[in-house]
Design a protein around this motif. Structure first.
Motif, PDB file in Angstrom:
ATOM      1  N   GLU A 176       0.809  -1.140   0.060  1.00  0.00           N
ATOM      2  CA  GLU A 176      -0.068   0.103  -0.024  1.00  0.00           C
ATOM      3  C   GLU A 176       0.834   1.286   0.060  1.00  0.00           C
ATOM      4  O   GLU A 176       1.963   1.231   0.458  1.00  0.00           O
ATOM      5  CB  GLU A 176      -1.003   0.024   1.359  1.00  0.00           C
ATOM      6  N   ARG A 224      -5.815   9.488  -2.249  1.00  0.00           N
ATOM      7  CA  ARG A 224      -5.758   8.204  -2.790  1.00  0.00           C
ATOM      8  C   ARG A 224      -4.871   7.292  -2.425  1.00  0.00           C
ATOM      9  O   ARG A 224      -3.724   7.540  -2.309  1.00  0.00           O
ATOM     10  CB  ARG A 224      -5.538   8.696  -4.369  1.00  0.00           C
ATOM     11  N   SER A 233      -3.224   3.598  -2.968  1.00  0.00           N
ATOM     12  CA  SER A 233      -2.638   2.629  -3.933  1.00  0.00           C
ATOM     13  C   SER A 233      -2.443   1.209  -3.238  1.00  0.00           C
ATOM     14  O   SER A 233      -1.797   1.242  -2.341  1.00  0.00           O
ATOM     15  CB  SER A 233      -1.677   3.024  -4.716  1.00  0.00           C
ATOM     16  N   CYS A 234      -2.750  -0.058  -3.866  1.00  0.00           N
ATOM     17  CA  CYS A 234      -2.193  -1.164  -3.316  1.00  0.00           C
ATOM     18  C   CYS A 234      -1.685  -2.102  -4.895  1.00  0.00           C
ATOM     19  O   CYS A 234      -2.457  -2.243  -5.599  1.00  0.00           O
ATOM     20  CB  CYS A 234      -3.747  -1.853  -3.009  1.00  0.00           C
ATOM     21  N   ALA A 235      -0.373  -2.139  -4.548  1.00  0.00           N
ATOM     22  CA  ALA A 235       0.177  -2.656  -5.767  1.00  0.00           C
ATOM     23  C   ALA A 235       0.371  -4.313  -5.553  1.00  0.00           C
ATOM     24  O   ALA A 235       1.071  -4.462  -4.374  1.00  0.00           O
ATOM     25  CB  ALA A 235       1.686  -2.235  -5.976  1.00  0.00           C
ATOM     26  N   SER A 253      -9.648  -0.360  -9.977  1.00  0.00           N
ATOM     27  CA  SER A 253      -8.300  -1.376 -10.241  1.00  0.00           C
ATOM     28  C   SER A 253      -7.936  -1.064 -11.631  1.00  0.00           C
ATOM     29  O   SER A 253      -8.997  -0.805 -12.651  1.00  0.00           O
ATOM     30  CB  SER A 253      -8.831  -2.899 -10.015  1.00  0.00           C
ATOM     31  N   THR A 293      -2.993  -2.947 -10.011  1.00  0.00           N
ATOM     32  CA  THR A 293      -2.990  -2.101  -8.944  1.00  0.00           C
ATOM     33  C   THR A 293      -4.513  -1.773  -8.573  1.00  0.00           C
ATOM     34  O   THR A 293      -5.189  -1.491  -9.490  1.00  0.00           O
ATOM     35  CB  THR A 293      -2.351  -0.707  -9.211  1.00  0.00           C
ATOM     36  N   TYR A 345      -7.091   0.930  -6.274  1.00  0.00           N
ATOM     37  CA  TYR A 345      -7.071   2.273  -5.656  1.00  0.00           C
ATOM     38  C   TYR A 345      -8.179   2.453  -4.665  1.00  0.00           C
ATOM     39  O   TYR A 345      -9.061   1.656  -4.938  1.00  0.00           O
ATOM     40  CB  TYR A 345      -6.932   3.297  -6.724  1.00  0.00           C
ATOM     41  N   GLN A 352      -9.979   6.000  -3.513  1.00  0.00           N
ATOM     42  CA  GLN A 352      -9.958   7.210  -3.707  1.00  0.00           C
ATOM     43  C   GLN A 352     -11.012   7.714  -2.587  1.00  0.00           C
ATOM     44  O   GLN A 352     -12.160   7.274  -2.458  1.00  0.00           O
ATOM     45  CB  GLN A 352     -10.612   7.786  -4.897  1.00  0.00           C
TER      46      GLN A 352
END
Length: 127
Positions: free
Chosen positions: A6, A19, A21-23, A72, A78, A80, A82
């Motif tokens: 994250e 925002r 993010s989750c990679a 996504s 990834t 997201y 928001q």
């Protein structure tokens, strides 16, 4: 090995936006659902948003509906989150989690339904 990372947390004033993010790596993203959970100090971890990577079906916890949007990007593996109109009560550590559900439904919304987790990112909303 599945890895979720994250990013995007921070300090923001009430009413502001962030925002997250989750990679993801080590998974075929299209076969998975991604969930965002959060844990505030002294409280249990709760799920706030969910998305099926294949169908783009989403679901939200009532307190964030209309303010948070989960999405996504399969090409980037990834997901997201928001977050708009943030409130002090949104302050928590936010975690993304992945579960192998090619056709995820909101039935699967518990912590135990997701077996891979990120390390978490702190979100602090000041009043």
């Amino acid at each position: 090995e599945v890895q979720l990372v994250e990013s995007g947390g921070g300090l923001v004033q009430a009413g502001g936006s962030l925002r997250l993010s989750c990679a993801a790596s080590g998974i075929t993203f299209d076969d998975y659902a991604i969930a965002w959970f959060r844990q505030a100090p002294g409280k249990e971890r709760e799920g706030v948003a969910y998305i099926s990577s294949r169908t783009s079906r989403t679901d939200y916890e009532d307190s964030v509906k209309g303010r948070f949007t989960v999405s996504s990007d399969d090409a980037k593996n990834t997901a997201y989150l928001q977050m708009n109109s943030l409130k002090p009560e949104d302050t928590a550590v936010y975690y993304c989690a992945a579960g192998r559900y090619p056709y995820w439904s909101p039935t699967y919304n518990r912590e135990s339904d997701f077996d891979s987790w990120g390390q978490g990112t702190q979100v602090t909303v000041s009043s």
